[in-house]
Write a protein that holds these residues in place. Structure first.
Motif, PDB file in Angstrom:
ATOM      1  N   GLY A   1       3.090  -0.075  -0.532  1.00 44.13           N
ATOM      2  CA  GLY A   1       2.093   0.585   0.301  1.00 44.13           C
ATOM      3  C   GLY A   1       0.807   0.870  -0.447  1.00 44.13           C
TER       4      GLY A   1
ATOM      5  N   ASN B   1      -2.218  -1.762   0.197  1.00 44.34           N
ATOM      6  CA  ASN B   1      -3.284  -1.107   0.946  1.00 44.34           C
ATOM      7  C   ASN B   1      -4.529  -0.917   0.088  1.00 44.34           C
ATOM      8  OD1 ASN B   1      -3.977   0.136   3.527  1.00 44.34           O
ATOM      9  ND2 ASN B   1      -4.168   2.019   2.348  1.00 44.34           N
TER      10      ASN B   1
ATOM     11  N   ALA C   1      -1.726  -7.494   1.661  1.00 43.64           N
ATOM     12  CA  ALA C   1      -3.148  -7.209   1.431  1.00 43.64           C
ATOM     13  C   ALA C   1      -4.027  -8.290   2.055  1.00 43.64           C
ATOM     14  CB  ALA C   1      -3.432  -7.099  -0.061  1.00 43.64           C
TER      15      ALA C   1
ATOM     16  N   ASN D   1      -4.349  -7.664   5.831  1.00 41.06           N
ATOM     17  CA  ASN D   1      -4.743  -6.336   6.314  1.00 41.06           C
ATOM     18  C   ASN D   1      -6.195  -5.961   6.008  1.00 41.06           C
ATOM     19  OD1 ASN D   1      -2.390  -5.662   7.591  1.00 41.06           O
ATOM     20  ND2 ASN D   1      -1.644  -4.271   6.023  1.00 41.06           N
ATOM     21  N   TRP D   2      -6.912  -6.781   5.235  1.00 38.91           N
ATOM     22  CA  TRP D   2      -8.264  -6.399   4.837  1.00 38.91           C
ATOM     23  C   TRP D   2      -9.292  -6.599   5.952  1.00 38.91           C
ATOM     24  CZ3 TRP D   2     -12.166  -9.979   5.102  1.00 38.91           C
ATOM     25  CH2 TRP D   2     -11.800 -11.321   5.138  1.00 38.91           C
TER      26      TRP D   2
ATOM     27  N   GLY E   1      -7.627   4.261   4.051  1.00 39.91           N
ATOM     28  CA  GLY E   1      -6.614   4.189   3.010  1.00 39.91           C
ATOM     29  C   GLY E   1      -5.350   4.936   3.384  1.00 39.91           C
TER      30      GLY E   1
ATOM     31  N   GLY F   1      -3.790   3.173   6.621  1.00 41.52           N
ATOM     32  CA  GLY F   1      -3.345   1.815   6.303  1.00 41.52           C
ATOM     33  C   GLY F   1      -1.998   1.769   5.619  1.00 41.52           C
ATOM     34  N   ILE F   2      -1.643   2.828   4.897  1.00 40.56           N
ATOM     35  CA  ILE F   2      -0.356   2.826   4.200  1.00 40.56           C
ATOM     36  C   ILE F   2       0.793   2.754   5.201  1.00 40.56           C
ATOM     37  CG2 ILE F   2       1.200   4.216   2.771  1.00 40.56           C
ATOM     38  CD1 ILE F   2      -1.162   5.113   1.154  1.00 40.56           C
TER      39      ILE F   2
ATOM     40  N   THR G   1       0.766   1.331   8.137  1.00 45.05           N
ATOM     41  CA  THR G   1       0.820  -0.052   8.622  1.00 45.05           C
ATOM     42  C   THR G   1       1.463  -0.960   7.592  1.00 45.05           C
ATOM     43  OG1 THR G   1      -1.219   0.319   9.877  1.00 45.05           O
ATOM     44  CG2 THR G   1      -0.566  -1.963   9.503  1.00 45.05           C
ATOM     45  N   THR G   2       1.113  -0.747   6.333  1.00 46.60           N
ATOM     46  CA  THR G   2       1.662  -1.560   5.250  1.00 46.60           C
ATOM     47  C   THR G   2       3.163  -1.366   5.121  1.00 46.60           C
ATOM     48  OG1 THR G   2      -0.439  -1.390   4.048  1.00 46.60           O
ATOM     49  CG2 THR G   2       1.491  -2.036   2.782  1.00 46.60           C
TER      50      THR G   2
END
Length: 282
Positions: free
Chosen positions: A85, A89, A149, A152-153, A203, A206-207, A209-210
């Motif tokens: 994560g 992320n 990564a 997801n960017w 940030g 997003g964790i 989601t990761t």
């Protein structure tokens, strides 16, 4: 300090912080609080018929289909989820912010190329693209982190691009240009500081989601590979025992949901706290 006080003053964000803190603490203390190594197979961890044991005094959460202590694997699985994560992320946040700020500031040919590439990446379903990339490379903890990564960017880049374009037209930026300020000075002294709050929120959110994407990849068999414990591959390995030993699937699933929920609660609260346009709406 103000942000932390604001988070603790809200019941939901305080709950999120508590959940995250418990999971992080358990992951850090894993070598000391787990009774067995996560990959250790125990003969006494199975019934005479070779089935997993239910929770008991020796195995607090029972055992899995190979006789391994489920509690130990769940705690070490938290390490895996948190490492992926943070790394995945963080990398996605860095790439997305860099692409968005460069495209939004320079625009023209550079901006058009970067944003069309971003649009191209967004056209692919994230999960499908992640499965393809994970299948191409030999799955490992670090490869899975990089794969996540890379898919997801794009969302970060889109938002940062829009904010950068808006900031670049502000009067104080126009004044800096007229005074002869360099692009480097404008970017890092005047534009980048205004994007910090957005990146903090991204940030945090997003964790979650990761973590969910990592669990999905591991469940599908293209994520973190056994014997390295991951909440997703624990569910994958034990799914055949769902009817007779539901805790083998329910407990790692609960861990995934709890961690994602914790970061979502904190991320939503941070967005309200750090965005002045949302103050008073909670």
């Amino acid at each position: 300090m103000y942000v932390m006080k604001a988070l603790l003053s809200r019941k939901l964000s305080a709950l999120g912080l508590f959940i995250i803190s418990v999971i992080i603490l358990a992951a850090i203390l894993a070598p000391w609080i787990t009774p067995y190594p996560p990959e250790l197979q125990l003969f006494e961890g199975l019934t005479l018929e070779g089935a997993p044991l239910p929770p008991n005094s020796q195995f607090w959460l029972g055992t899995d289909l190979l006789g391994r202590d489920l509690f130990s694997r769940l705690v070490y699985g938290a390490q895996t989820s948190l490492i992926i994560g943070v790394i995945a992320n963080g990398t996605a946040l860095f790439i997305g912010t860099l692409v968005g700020i460069v495209a939004g500031f320079y625009r023209g040919v550079i901006g058009a190329f970067l944003m069309r590439f971003t649009d191209l990446m967004m056209a692919f379903p994230a999960l499908l693209l992640a499965i393809v990339l994970a299948a191409i490379f030999t799955p490992s903890l670090w490869i899975v982190a990089m794969v996540i990564a890379m898919v997801n960017w794009v969302q970060v880049a889109r938002v940062i691009y829009s904010e950068t374009v808006s900031l670049a037209e502000r009067d104080f930026i126009v004044a800096e240009r007229s005074l002869g300020a360099s692009n480097f000075r404008i970017l890092f002294k005047h534009i980048a500081p205004h994007l910090i709050y957005s990146t903090i929120v991204f940030g945090t959110l997003g964790i979650s989601t990761t973590v969910l994407l990592e669990a999905t990849l591991s469940f599908l068999g293209v994520g973190v590979q056994p014997p390295t414990p991951s909440w997703g591959n624990i569910i994958f390995e034990n799914q055949t025992y769902f009817a007779t030993a539901p805790w083998l699937v329910f407990l790692p699933g609960l861990g995934i949901v709890s961690l994602a929920l914790g970061f979502n609660l904190v991320g939503d609260a941070l967005r309200e706290i750090l965005d002045p346009t949302m103050k008073g709406k909670h």
